[in-house]
Design a protein around this motif. Sequence first.
Motif, PDB file in Angstrom:
ATOM      1  N   GLU A  50       0.808  -1.220   0.000  1.00 37.93           N
ATOM      2  CA  GLU A  50       0.000   0.000   0.000  1.00 37.93           C
ATOM      3  C   GLU A  50       0.846   1.277   0.000  1.00 37.93           C
ATOM      4  OE1 GLU A  50      -0.192  -2.439   2.205  1.00 37.93           O
ATOM      5  OE2 GLU A  50       0.525  -1.609   4.106  1.00 37.93           O
ATOM      6  N   SER A  51       2.134   1.152   0.305  1.00 40.54           N
ATOM      7  CA  SER A  51       2.989   2.343   0.295  1.00 40.54           C
ATOM      8  C   SER A  51       3.091   2.940  -1.117  1.00 40.54           C
ATOM      9  CB  SER A  51       4.381   2.030   0.854  1.00 40.54           C
ATOM     10  OG  SER A  51       5.040   1.114   0.014  1.00 40.54           O
ATOM     11  N   LEU A  52       2.834   2.129  -2.143  1.00 40.33           N
ATOM     12  CA  LEU A  52       2.823   2.660  -3.519  1.00 40.33           C
ATOM     13  C   LEU A  52       1.646   3.608  -3.751  1.00 40.33           C
ATOM     14  CD1 LEU A  52       3.809  -0.322  -5.856  1.00 40.33           C
ATOM     15  CD2 LEU A  52       5.129   1.732  -5.343  1.00 40.33           C
ATOM     16  N   LEU A  53       0.707   3.644  -2.829  1.00 40.65           N
ATOM     17  CA  LEU A  53      -0.475   4.495  -2.996  1.00 40.65           C
ATOM     18  C   LEU A  53      -0.397   5.800  -2.207  1.00 40.65           C
ATOM     19  CD1 LEU A  53      -3.150   1.671  -2.725  1.00 40.65           C
ATOM     20  CD2 LEU A  53      -2.357   2.800  -4.823  1.00 40.65           C
ATOM     21  N   ILE A  54       0.617   5.961  -1.385  1.00 43.25           N
ATOM     22  CA  ILE A  54       0.692   7.138  -0.509  1.00 43.25           C
ATOM     23  C   ILE A  54       0.765   8.433  -1.318  1.00 43.25           C
ATOM     24  CG2 ILE A  54       2.145   8.339   1.186  1.00 43.25           C
ATOM     25  CD1 ILE A  54       2.768   5.543   2.371  1.00 43.25           C
ATOM     26  N   LYS A  55       1.628   8.481  -2.306  1.00 39.35           N
ATOM     27  CA  LYS A  55       1.740   9.713  -3.107  1.00 39.35           C
ATOM     28  C   LYS A  55       0.468   9.949  -3.916  1.00 39.35           C
ATOM     29  CE  LYS A  55       4.720  12.536  -5.795  1.00 39.35           C
ATOM     30  NZ  LYS A  55       5.997  12.728  -6.411  1.00 39.35           N
ATOM     31  N   PHE A  56      -0.111   8.875  -4.434  1.00 44.19           N
ATOM     32  CA  PHE A  56      -1.363   8.991  -5.181  1.00 44.19           C
ATOM     33  C   PHE A  56      -2.449   9.596  -4.293  1.00 44.19           C
ATOM     34  CE2 PHE A  56      -5.187   7.437  -7.316  1.00 44.19           C
ATOM     35  CZ  PHE A  56      -4.871   7.672  -8.637  1.00 44.19           C
ATOM     36  N   ARG A  57      -2.505   9.117  -3.062  1.00 43.98           N
ATOM     37  CA  ARG A  57      -3.477   9.639  -2.088  1.00 43.98           C
ATOM     38  C   ARG A  57      -3.255  11.141  -1.851  1.00 43.98           C
ATOM     39  NH1 ARG A  57      -3.455   9.797   3.914  1.00 43.98           N
ATOM     40  NH2 ARG A  57      -5.607   9.594   4.610  1.00 43.98           N
ATOM     41  N   GLU A  58      -1.988  11.516  -1.709  1.00 44.94           N
ATOM     42  CA  GLU A  58      -1.669  12.934  -1.499  1.00 44.94           C
ATOM     43  C   GLU A  58      -2.089  13.779  -2.700  1.00 44.94           C
ATOM     44  OE1 GLU A  58       2.274  11.981   1.237  1.00 44.94           O
ATOM     45  OE2 GLU A  58       2.528  12.895  -0.735  1.00 44.94           O
ATOM     46  N   LEU A  59      -1.861  13.249  -3.913  1.00 46.12           N
ATOM     47  CA  LEU A  59      -2.242  13.990  -5.124  1.00 46.12           C
ATOM     48  C   LEU A  59      -3.756  14.171  -5.211  1.00 46.12           C
ATOM     49  CD1 LEU A  59       0.177  12.442  -7.774  1.00 46.12           C
ATOM     50  CD2 LEU A  59       0.136  14.825  -7.005  1.00 46.12           C
ATOM     51  N   LEU A  60      -4.508  13.132  -4.853  1.00 45.57           N
ATOM     52  CA  LEU A  60      -5.976  13.246  -4.882  1.00 45.57           C
ATOM     53  C   LEU A  60      -6.444  14.376  -3.971  1.00 45.57           C
ATOM     54  CD1 LEU A  60      -7.067   9.486  -4.757  1.00 45.57           C
ATOM     55  CD2 LEU A  60      -7.101  11.009  -6.741  1.00 45.57           C
ATOM     56  N   ARG A  61      -5.816  14.485  -2.823  1.00 48.71           N
ATOM     57  CA  ARG A  61      -6.176  15.543  -1.865  1.00 48.71           C
ATOM     58  C   ARG A  61      -5.707  16.908  -2.369  1.00 48.71           C
ATOM     59  NH1 ARG A  61      -7.259  13.441   3.487  1.00 48.71           N
ATOM     60  NH2 ARG A  61      -7.590  11.223   3.200  1.00 48.71           N
ATOM     61  N   LYS A  62      -4.499  16.948  -2.881  1.00 52.88           N
ATOM     62  CA  LYS A  62      -3.952  18.216  -3.380  1.00 52.88           C
ATOM     63  C   LYS A  62      -4.801  18.768  -4.525  1.00 52.88           C
ATOM     64  CE  LYS A  62       0.255  20.069  -5.459  1.00 52.88           C
ATOM     65  NZ  LYS A  62       1.554  19.714  -6.022  1.00 52.88           N
ATOM     66  N   GLU A  63      -5.237  17.880  -5.406  1.00 52.24           N
ATOM     67  CA  GLU A  63      -6.041  18.311  -6.544  1.00 52.24           C
ATOM     68  C   GLU A  63      -7.522  18.451  -6.206  1.00 52.24           C
ATOM     69  OE1 GLU A  63      -5.246  16.387 -10.286  1.00 52.24           O
ATOM     70  OE2 GLU A  63      -3.237  15.856  -9.625  1.00 52.24           O
ATOM     71  N   ARG A  64      -7.863  18.053  -5.001  1.00 56.54           N
ATOM     72  CA  ARG A  64      -9.244  18.171  -4.500  1.00 56.54           C
ATOM     73  C   ARG A  64     -10.239  17.437  -5.414  1.00 56.54           C
ATOM     74  NH1 ARG A  64      -9.569  23.216  -0.965  1.00 56.54           N
ATOM     75  NH2 ARG A  64     -11.712  22.583  -0.963  1.00 56.54           N
ATOM     76  N   ILE A  65      -9.869  16.198  -5.724  1.00 61.94           N
ATOM     77  CA  ILE A  65     -10.731  15.379  -6.578  1.00 61.94           C
ATOM     78  C   ILE A  65     -11.124  14.080  -5.873  1.00 61.94           C
ATOM     79  CG2 ILE A  65      -9.906  16.356  -8.762  1.00 61.94           C
ATOM     80  CD1 ILE A  65      -8.095  13.887  -9.060  1.00 61.94           C
ATOM     81  N   LEU A  66     -11.208  14.124  -4.562  1.00 62.97           N
ATOM     82  CA  LEU A  66     -11.491  12.905  -3.798  1.00 62.97           C
ATOM     83  C   LEU A  66     -12.835  12.289  -4.156  1.00 62.97           C
ATOM     84  CD1 LEU A  66     -10.098  13.928  -0.312  1.00 62.97           C
ATOM     85  CD2 LEU A  66      -9.280  12.070  -1.757  1.00 62.97           C
ATOM     86  N   ASP A  67     -13.885  13.095  -4.265  1.00 62.13           N
ATOM     87  CA  ASP A  67     -15.217  12.543  -4.537  1.00 62.13           C
ATOM     88  C   ASP A  67     -15.275  11.898  -5.918  1.00 62.13           C
ATOM     89  OD1 ASP A  67     -16.319  13.246  -2.051  1.00 62.13           O
ATOM     90  OD2 ASP A  67     -16.749  15.272  -2.752  1.00 62.13           O
ATOM     91  N   ALA A  68     -14.719  12.575  -6.919  1.00 62.16           N
ATOM     92  CA  ALA A  68     -14.701  12.004  -8.271  1.00 62.16           C
ATOM     93  C   ALA A  68     -13.836  10.746  -8.307  1.00 62.16           C
ATOM     94  CB  ALA A  68     -14.185  13.033  -9.271  1.00 62.16           C
ATOM     95  N   ALA A  69     -12.692  10.795  -7.637  1.00 61.02           N
ATOM     96  CA  ALA A  69     -11.798   9.640  -7.607  1.00 61.02           C
ATOM     97  C   ALA A  69     -12.475   8.465  -6.915  1.00 61.02           C
ATOM     98  CB  ALA A  69     -10.504  10.006  -6.883  1.00 61.02           C
ATOM     99  N   ARG A  70     -13.147   8.734  -5.820  1.00 61.40           N
ATOM    100  CA  ARG A  70     -13.838   7.674  -5.076  1.00 61.40           C
ATOM    101  C   ARG A  70     -14.854   6.968  -5.975  1.00 61.40           C
ATOM    102  NH1 ARG A  70     -14.635   6.553   0.363  1.00 61.40           N
ATOM    103  NH2 ARG A  70     -16.571   5.462   0.778  1.00 61.40           N
ATOM    104  N   LYS A  71     -15.600   7.761  -6.711  1.00 62.56           N
ATOM    105  CA  LYS A  71     -16.611   7.192  -7.608  1.00 62.56           C
ATOM    106  C   LYS A  71     -15.964   6.293  -8.667  1.00 62.56           C
ATOM    107  CE  LYS A  71     -20.481   8.697 -10.440  1.00 62.56           C
ATOM    108  NZ  LYS A  71     -21.234   9.868 -10.926  1.00 62.56           N
ATOM    109  N   ILE A  72     -14.877   6.749  -9.257  1.00 65.21           N
ATOM    110  CA  ILE A  72     -14.194   5.963 -10.296  1.00 65.21           C
ATOM    111  C   ILE A  72     -13.550   4.711  -9.702  1.00 65.21           C
ATOM    112  CG2 ILE A  72     -12.213   5.984 -11.880  1.00 65.21           C
ATOM    113  CD1 ILE A  72     -12.993   8.980 -12.386  1.00 65.21           C
ATOM    114  N   ILE A  73     -12.938   4.861  -8.549  1.00 65.35           N
ATOM    115  CA  ILE A  73     -12.284   3.722  -7.908  1.00 65.35           C
ATOM    116  C   ILE A  73     -13.324   2.656  -7.541  1.00 65.35           C
ATOM    117  CG2 ILE A  73     -11.035   3.009  -5.826  1.00 65.35           C
ATOM    118  CD1 ILE A  73      -9.538   5.757  -6.062  1.00 65.35           C
ATOM    119  N   ILE A  74     -14.461   3.071  -7.032  1.00 68.19           N
ATOM    120  CA  ILE A  74     -15.532   2.124  -6.690  1.00 68.19           C
ATOM    121  C   ILE A  74     -16.026   1.389  -7.936  1.00 68.19           C
ATOM    122  CG2 ILE A  74     -17.952   2.020  -5.922  1.00 68.19           C
ATOM    123  CD1 ILE A  74     -17.153   4.097  -3.748  1.00 68.19           C
ATOM    124  N   GLN A  75     -16.085   2.079  -9.063  1.00 69.90           N
ATOM    125  CA  GLN A  75     -16.505   1.427 -10.314  1.00 69.90           C
ATOM    126  C   GLN A  75     -15.522   0.343 -10.738  1.00 69.90           C
ATOM    127  OE1 GLN A  75     -16.860   4.721 -13.029  1.00 69.90           O
ATOM    128  NE2 GLN A  75     -18.907   5.268 -12.299  1.00 69.90           N
TER     129      GLN A  75
END
Length: 155
Positions: A50-75
């Motif tokens: 899961e450490s490969l996802l830490i920077k990705f997680r930070e980018l999602l927050r930085k770009e403020r796209i958490l809700d859109a990302a969540r929807k796509i990831i769930i799909q």
Amino acid sequence: MKAKVIVRAKLNPTEDEFKLLKAIANLTGAENYRKEKEGNLEYIVQEGDESLLIKFRELLRKERILDAARKIIIQGIDNKTITFHVNRQVAYVGKISFCKPEGESPLGPITFHIWTENIKELIDWLATKTIGGVPVDEICQLEYPHYVQLEKHSK
């Protein structure tokens, strides 16, 4: 939370390998990789936890796209696996743009495959819900868990 993560992208014959490595590293923060061949095709692959996802997680927050990302990831959930694709040209400049596996990223996407026993926990960590644009886990850290509970029930 434990997860196995594989990040994979096709290396096109005319493509600059170092640009692809930079695009992947911009998403994962890791520079180790291996090459895999499938017939005439060559792939750049990063594999880890899961450490490969830490920077990705930070980018999602930085770009403020958490809700859109969540929807796509769930799909992209299939049993205990999550698969999603990211545009490599956008990743090269350090940003995230989700795309389909074909047709939306001219050189092909960077594909994430994630296996975990607890998909919900992983998604809540990676792309948490937001309230008013603020990630729920940050609201909870601010010691307002009661507020979060009230918001969940009011929807």
